[in-house]
Scaffold this active site. Structure first.
Site, short mmCIF file in Angstrom:
data_model
loop_
_atom_site.label_atom_id
_atom_site.label_comp_id
_atom_site.label_asym_id
_atom_site.label_seq_id
_atom_site.Cartn_x
_atom_site.Cartn_y
_atom_site.Cartn_z
N GLU A 157 0.69 -1.22 -0.15
CA GLU A 157 0.06 0.15 -0.09
C GLU A 157 0.81 1.26 -0.05
OE1 GLU A 157 -2.90 -0.06 2.96
OE2 GLU A 157 -4.04 -1.83 2.40
N GLU A 355 -5.25 -8.50 0.64
CA GLU A 355 -5.89 -8.22 2.25
C GLU A 355 -7.43 -7.95 1.70
OE1 GLU A 355 -4.43 -5.02 4.43
OE2 GLU A 355 -2.12 -5.64 3.92
C1 FCB Z 1 -4.45 -2.07 5.43
C2 FCB Z 1 -3.05 -2.27 5.96
C3 FCB Z 1 -2.84 -3.20 7.12
C4 FCB Z 1 -4.05 -3.47 8.10
C5 FCB Z 1 -5.37 -3.25 7.25
C6 FCB Z 1 -6.62 -2.94 8.15
O1 FCB Z 1 -4.27 -0.84 4.99
O2 FCB Z 1 -2.22 -2.82 4.85
O3 FCB Z 1 -1.73 -3.25 7.76
O4 FCB Z 1 -4.04 -2.33 8.74
O5 FCB Z 1 -5.21 -2.17 6.36
#
Ligand code: FCB
Length: 449
Positions: A157, A355
């Site tokens: 990210e 994620e």
């Molecule tokens: C993302 C991050 C991760 C976590 C999630 C909830 O932005 O990459 O580390 O904090 O959010």
């Protein structure tokens, strides 16, 4: 009953070093920018920090055993750069051995936001040299672990790190540079390009990146709101994927904003557009943007305050359902962003959802020893179905990783926000698989492979 995925689809779970490891000074480890940021009062809810986190550094064996017992194929984690810098590679040797011995495929991320403070002191990501430091670090890791780690994620990210850490002040290193933060984004992209080269030279099989993406919706169809939403999406989505997948920035404004002379920029973009084996997508919620309304007070409207004078203002997405973190629950946004990526990028490699997940303030284990988290099960089920919809629409998605394997330190929100499939009691650090963990295990077992 469970959504079905194509044969070979990989299920996984994700974590990151600073959020779980603890052991802040073990083995001579120096501070990262998150150690520094959390030590300054008023930066994190309740003044919490990741010095102990969930002590994964000392409990990794039982943690990996729990993750493996869910039947996932992949485990995504990240390395602590300051730990590696201090020469404590033995920890990652043992960790990787344990992961592999449990039958899991390790998919580590090189950089998940915990820059060594000494590099921040030299300018951090605003300094081009940091990209070269990252390449050196990648080479240390691949030389030591490349016999067992075949699949790598370079950066996590870059958009959030640039926006929250460099443009605003919500995350470390809290530089508050506004649009002046664009060079920090470019140098991370350059680091990505250099790392791809290093990893491949040393025989990596699969190389990818983990990018956060989200649909950006204008609050109304007015020309002003549409223009504000387009600019915001350029800055937060496409600035970090166009260079990788198209070889250029989305607009002249951004090209100029990264502050690199043209000839040099073209050479950088050649590196940054290196072919990838997979493209990681992190998805949580869509964003709604309006052109700032004269006289309207935006402070406190959302968790993040965009400074005055910016040509866009985030406003709450209209949604009946929210997580306990306040994030809108919009599973169709995941299908939408996947289809958009597929249409925007003819060269899009297979996608892995690196994620996706939700924070709910789960109760402690009850008398039955279980943690009943039906809302997380509903969230994950709906988002997996959204992935299946994207696959039906022609997007190639090869895997899905839940954020997170285990409750952890959620950055500026501290320990209040629980994303885990495994519950952690933050007093005694005991672990208890939640109902969602068993649900995920059953979903994986129910795939016709
Ligand atoms: C993302 C991050 C991760 C976590 C999630 C909830 O932005 O990459 O580390 O904090 O959010």
């Amino acid at each position: 009953m469970y959504p079905q995925f194509p044969p070979g689809f990989r299920f996984g779970m994700s974590t990151s070093a600073y959020q779980i490891e603890g052991a802040a000074d073990a083995g001579g480890k120096g501070p990262s920018i998150w150690d520094t940021f959390t030590a300054q009062g008023g930066t994190v809810r309740h003044g919490q920090d990741g010095r102990v986190a969930i002590d994964h550094y000392h409990r990794y064996e039982s943690d990996i055993a729990l993750i493996a017992a869910a039947g996932v194929q992949d485990y995504r984690f990240s390395f602590s750069w300051p730990r590696v810098l201090a020469g404590d590679l033995d920890f990652y040797d043992r960790l990787v051995d344990t992961i592999v011995a449990s039958g899991l495929r390790p998919v580590p991320t090189l950089y998940h936001w915990d820059l060594p403070q000494e590099f921040e002191d030299a300018g951090g990501w605003m300094n081009r040299d940091t990209a070269h430091r990252l390449a050196d670090y990648a080479s240390t890791l691949v030389l030591r672990l490349g016999d067992r780690v075949r699949d790598w994620i370079t950066m996590n990210e870059m958009n959030v790190h640039t926006l929250y850490g460099y443009a605003l002040g919500d995350h470390a290193p809290a530089r508050g540079l506004g649009l002046g933060a664009l060079p920090a984004g470019h140098h991370q992209l350059l680091a990505h390009g250099l790392a791809v080269q290093v990893l491949r030279t040393h025989g990596a099989r699969g190389v990818g990146v983990a990018s956060q993406h989200f649909p950006v919706m204008p609050a109304t169809e007015s020309a002003e709101d549409v223009a504000a939403a387009t600019l915001f999406s350029d800055l937060t989505n496409w600035t970090f994927s166009d260079p990788i997948l198209l070889g250029d920035y989305p607009s002249e404004l951004i090209r100029a904003g990264v502050g690199v002379p043209d000839a040099q920029l073209d050479r950088d973009l050649e590196l940054i557009r290196a072919r990838l084996d997979f493209y990681g997508v992190n998805y949580y919620e869509p964003t709604m943007i309006e052109a700032p309304r004269v006289g309207k007070d935006y402070s406190g409207v959302l968790e993040v305050d965009i400074p005055d004078g910016m040509p866009f203002s985030p406003v709450p997405v209209k949604s009946d359902e929210r997580t306990d973190f306040g994030w809108a629950i919009v599973p169709s946004g995941l299908t939408e962003i996947l289809v958009t990526l597929h249409e925007r990028y003819p060269a899009l490699p297979p996608v892995i959802i690196t994620e996706n997940g939700a924070s709910f303030h789960d109760p402690a284990p009850g008398p039955d020893g279980r943690v009943h988290d039906e809302r997380r099960i509903a969230y994950l089920g709906a988002h997996l179905a959204a992935v299946a919809d994207a696959i039906s629409a022609g997007v190639r998605v090869d895997g899905y990783y839940v954020w997170s394997a285990i409750d952890n330190f959620e950055w500026a929100a501290g320990f209040d926000e629980r994303f885990g499939l495994i519950h952690v009691d933050f007093d005694d650090l005991s672990r208890t698989p939640k109902d969602s963990y068993y649900w995920y295990r059953d979903l994986i077992a129910a795939q016709a492979s």
